[in-house]
Design a protein around this motif. Structure first.
Motif, PDB file in Angstrom:
ATOM      1  N   LEU A 152     -60.865  28.374  30.936  1.00 40.66           N
ATOM      2  CA  LEU A 152     -60.120  28.670  32.158  1.00 40.66           C
ATOM      3  C   LEU A 152     -60.914  29.634  33.043  1.00 40.66           C
ATOM      4  CD1 LEU A 152     -57.160  28.108  33.358  1.00 40.66           C
ATOM      5  CD2 LEU A 152     -56.722  30.434  32.672  1.00 40.66           C
ATOM      6  N   SER A 153     -61.515  30.652  32.434  1.00 39.09           N
ATOM      7  CA  SER A 153     -62.342  31.602  33.191  1.00 39.09           C
ATOM      8  C   SER A 153     -63.543  30.899  33.815  1.00 39.09           C
ATOM      9  CB  SER A 153     -62.844  32.731  32.279  1.00 39.09           C
ATOM     10  OG  SER A 153     -61.768  33.499  31.832  1.00 39.09           O
ATOM     11  N   TRP A 154     -64.143  29.956  33.071  1.00 36.71           N
ATOM     12  CA  TRP A 154     -65.291  29.203  33.589  1.00 36.71           C
ATOM     13  C   TRP A 154     -64.880  28.350  34.782  1.00 36.71           C
ATOM     14  CZ3 TRP A 154     -66.179  23.763  33.373  1.00 36.71           C
ATOM     15  CH2 TRP A 154     -67.469  23.380  33.793  1.00 36.71           C
ATOM     16  N   LEU A 155     -63.695  27.727  34.716  1.00 34.24           N
ATOM     17  CA  LEU A 155     -63.207  26.925  35.842  1.00 34.24           C
ATOM     18  C   LEU A 155     -63.043  27.797  37.087  1.00 34.24           C
ATOM     19  CD1 LEU A 155     -60.465  24.695  34.151  1.00 34.24           C
ATOM     20  CD2 LEU A 155     -62.726  23.971  34.927  1.00 34.24           C
ATOM     21  N   ALA A 156     -62.610  29.036  36.878  1.00 27.73           N
ATOM     22  CA  ALA A 156     -62.348  29.935  38.006  1.00 27.73           C
ATOM     23  C   ALA A 156     -63.626  30.548  38.570  1.00 27.73           C
ATOM     24  CB  ALA A 156     -61.388  31.053  37.568  1.00 27.73           C
ATOM     25  N   GLU A 157     -64.566  30.887  37.698  1.00 28.75           N
ATOM     26  CA  GLU A 157     -65.710  31.667  38.193  1.00 28.75           C
ATOM     27  C   GLU A 157     -67.065  31.158  37.713  1.00 28.75           C
ATOM     28  OE1 GLU A 157     -64.324  35.370  36.689  1.00 28.75           O
ATOM     29  OE2 GLU A 157     -65.295  35.124  34.749  1.00 28.75           O
ATOM     30  N   GLY A 158     -67.089  30.062  36.943  1.00 32.50           N
ATOM     31  CA  GLY A 158     -68.360  29.546  36.438  1.00 32.50           C
ATOM     32  C   GLY A 158     -69.153  28.822  37.520  1.00 32.50           C
ATOM     33  N   ASP A 159     -70.415  28.552  37.215  1.00 31.63           N
ATOM     34  CA  ASP A 159     -71.284  27.842  38.151  1.00 31.63           C
ATOM     35  C   ASP A 159     -71.079  26.336  37.965  1.00 31.63           C
ATOM     36  OD1 ASP A 159     -73.275  26.824  39.741  1.00 31.63           O
ATOM     37  OD2 ASP A 159     -74.805  28.258  39.101  1.00 31.63           O
ATOM     38  N   LEU A 160     -70.036  25.807  38.593  1.00 28.95           N
ATOM     39  CA  LEU A 160     -69.712  24.389  38.452  1.00 28.95           C
ATOM     40  C   LEU A 160     -70.788  23.517  39.093  1.00 28.95           C
ATOM     41  CD1 LEU A 160     -65.860  24.463  39.219  1.00 28.95           C
ATOM     42  CD2 LEU A 160     -67.025  24.757  37.022  1.00 28.95           C
ATOM     43  N   GLY A 161     -71.410  24.027  40.146  1.00 32.84           N
ATOM     44  CA  GLY A 161     -72.480  23.286  40.823  1.00 32.84           C
ATOM     45  C   GLY A 161     -73.650  23.024  39.890  1.00 32.84           C
ATOM     46  N   LEU A 162     -73.989  24.010  39.073  1.00 29.05           N
ATOM     47  CA  LEU A 162     -75.088  23.863  38.116  1.00 29.05           C
ATOM     48  C   LEU A 162     -74.702  22.868  37.022  1.00 29.05           C
ATOM     49  CD1 LEU A 162     -77.888  24.852  37.128  1.00 29.05           C
ATOM     50  CD2 LEU A 162     -76.676  26.602  35.797  1.00 29.05           C
ATOM     51  N   PHE A 163     -73.491  22.990  36.516  1.00 28.93           N
ATOM     52  CA  PHE A 163     -73.022  22.118  35.431  1.00 28.93           C
ATOM     53  C   PHE A 163     -73.029  20.652  35.872  1.00 28.93           C
ATOM     54  CE2 PHE A 163     -69.674  20.046  32.871  1.00 28.93           C
ATOM     55  CZ  PHE A 163     -70.066  20.424  31.588  1.00 28.93           C
ATOM     56  N   TYR A 164     -72.629  20.418  37.126  1.00 25.74           N
ATOM     57  CA  TYR A 164     -72.494  19.048  37.629  1.00 25.74           C
ATOM     58  C   TYR A 164     -73.661  18.628  38.541  1.00 25.74           C
ATOM     59  CZ  TYR A 164     -67.735  18.798  35.818  1.00 25.74           C
ATOM     60  OH  TYR A 164     -66.636  18.756  34.995  1.00 25.74           O
ATOM     61  N   GLN A 165     -74.762  19.354  38.439  1.00 24.68           N
ATOM     62  CA  GLN A 165     -75.897  19.140  39.334  1.00 24.68           C
ATOM     63  C   GLN A 165     -76.329  17.675  39.413  1.00 24.68           C
ATOM     64  OE1 GLN A 165     -79.210  21.568  38.174  1.00 24.68           O
ATOM     65  NE2 GLN A 165     -79.886  21.837  40.269  1.00 24.68           N
ATOM     66  N   THR A 166     -76.428  17.001  38.274  1.00 22.20           N
ATOM     67  CA  THR A 166     -76.934  15.626  38.271  1.00 22.20           C
ATOM     68  C   THR A 166     -75.841  14.592  38.579  1.00 22.20           C
ATOM     69  OG1 THR A 166     -76.618  15.494  35.881  1.00 22.20           O
ATOM     70  CG2 THR A 166     -78.793  16.162  36.652  1.00 22.20           C
ATOM     71  N   PHE A 167     -74.571  15.047  38.621  1.00 23.95           N
ATOM     72  CA  PHE A 167     -73.450  14.124  38.881  1.00 23.95           C
ATOM     73  C   PHE A 167     -73.054  14.104  40.355  1.00 23.95           C
ATOM     74  CE2 PHE A 167     -71.332  14.764  34.409  1.00 23.95           C
ATOM     75  CZ  PHE A 167     -72.525  14.388  33.803  1.00 23.95           C
ATOM     76  N   ARG A 168     -73.422  15.163  41.064  1.00 22.19           N
ATOM     77  CA  ARG A 168     -72.961  15.310  42.448  1.00 22.19           C
ATOM     78  C   ARG A 168     -74.027  14.859  43.432  1.00 22.19           C
ATOM     79  NH1 ARG A 168     -69.746  21.138  42.296  1.00 22.19           N
ATOM     80  NH2 ARG A 168     -67.844  20.351  41.315  1.00 22.19           N
ATOM     81  N   TRP A 169     -73.634  14.748  44.686  1.00 24.53           N
ATOM     82  CA  TRP A 169     -74.515  14.256  45.735  1.00 24.53           C
ATOM     83  C   TRP A 169     -74.204  15.010  47.010  1.00 24.53           C
ATOM     84  CZ3 TRP A 169     -70.410  12.111  43.389  1.00 24.53           C
ATOM     85  CH2 TRP A 169     -69.285  11.812  44.181  1.00 24.53           C
ATOM     86  N   ASN A 170     -75.100  14.884  47.961  1.00 26.28           N
ATOM     87  CA  ASN A 170     -74.914  15.554  49.239  1.00 26.28           C
ATOM     88  C   ASN A 170     -73.679  14.975  49.935  1.00 26.28           C
ATOM     89  OD1 ASN A 170     -75.666  17.393  51.148  1.00 26.28           O
ATOM     90  ND2 ASN A 170     -76.912  15.949  52.287  1.00 26.28           N
ATOM     91  N   GLY A 171     -72.713  15.821  50.270  1.00 25.89           N
ATOM     92  CA  GLY A 171     -71.496  15.356  50.938  1.00 25.89           C
ATOM     93  C   GLY A 171     -70.376  14.953  49.990  1.00 25.89           C
ATOM     94  N   TRP A 172     -70.504  15.316  48.705  1.00 22.57           N
ATOM     95  CA  TRP A 172     -69.468  14.918  47.728  1.00 22.57           C
ATOM     96  C   TRP A 172     -68.098  15.496  48.077  1.00 22.57           C
ATOM     97  CZ3 TRP A 172     -66.764  18.543  44.935  1.00 22.57           C
ATOM     98  CH2 TRP A 172     -67.297  19.843  44.882  1.00 22.57           C
ATOM     99  N   GLN A 173     -68.093  16.697  48.674  1.00 22.47           N
ATOM    100  CA  GLN A 173     -66.796  17.336  48.976  1.00 22.47           C
ATOM    101  C   GLN A 173     -65.939  16.459  49.881  1.00 22.47           C
ATOM    102  OE1 GLN A 173     -69.786  18.833  49.276  1.00 22.47           O
ATOM    103  NE2 GLN A 173     -69.709  21.010  48.734  1.00 22.47           N
TER     104      GLN A 173
END
Length: 219
Positions: A152-173
């Motif tokens: 839960l703490s990781w969801l709130a303050e962890g580096d989600l961008g780093l964890f999902y670096q290879t899954f995400r793309w420019n403009g994913w938001q």
């Protein structure tokens, strides 16, 4: 074994909700608390899980329909509510109708937009109490070595961008707006192939139940 009532599970003196709310508010990652569908759904989830509101898991199950993090990328399950597919109880075979085929020895607690799933080990890997992640690029469970509170703490303050670096793309938001409740992205080529990746694959919405099939197929 004595089954505790909702009144026994709701601990008025040591309720963890205030603590959870502080963690969420002090974190860097955007979140939205989804209200529970009804008062009865809150009590029902807690009763079926048989966990106290002294615990983070119990208080999330009782106080929320679920919590959506990082522009909708991760959904933490609660009692079920609008915008969320299922609940802690329906994902884990604790109530009818079930949302999916439940997994033995694993309590599913969250899912993400890439078709990944987070589960609390209750026996599958030796009752470690750790959260495992079913990674769509590896098609296997990997330990995060975090208990639910740490997760839960990781969801709130962890580096989600780093964890999902290879899954995400420019403009994913902005692309997240394509997803309806109960949908995740399918990647073509899939993430587990050499060619697959956030930037290289074509993404299109599929039902989360279809993504879950990848998990149950490997059991």
């Amino acid at each position: 074994m004595h089954t505790l009532t909702v009144d026994e599970l709701v601990d008025q003196d040591n309720h963890a909700w205030e603590e959870v709310r502080n963690i969420l508010q002090e974190g860097n990652n955007p979140f939205r608390i989804v209200p529970a569908e009804s008062e009865s759904a809150r009590g029902d989830s807690l009763y079926r899980l048989q966990v106290s509101t002294k615990s983070y898991l119990g208080t999330v199950a009782y106080e929320t329909g679920g919590i959506i993090f990082d522009h909708g990328w991760i959904t933490l399950l609660g009692a079920g509510g609008p915008e969320i597919y299922g609940s802690l109880a329906s994902w884990n075979g604790l109530q009818e109708p079930a949302s999916v085929s439940a997994l033995g020895g694993m309590l599913i607690v969250a899912y993400d937009a890439a078709g990944g799933f987070f589960g609390l080990d209750t026996g599958k890997f030796g009752r470690s109490g750790h959260i495992y992640y079913f990674a769509p690029d590896a098609l296997e469970w990997e330990s995060t070595e975090l208990a639910y509170s740490g997760f839960l703490s990781w969801l709130a303050e962890g580096d989600l961008g780093l964890f999902y670096q290879t899954f995400r793309w420019n403009g994913w938001q902005s692309d997240m707006e394509q997803l309806q409740p109960g949908e995740v992205f399918a990647y073509y080529p899939p993430l587990w192939t050499q060619e697959g990746g956030g930037e290289t694959s074509h993404k299109s919405p599929i039902a989360i139940t279809e993504a879950w099939q990848a998990v149950t197929d490997r059991e």
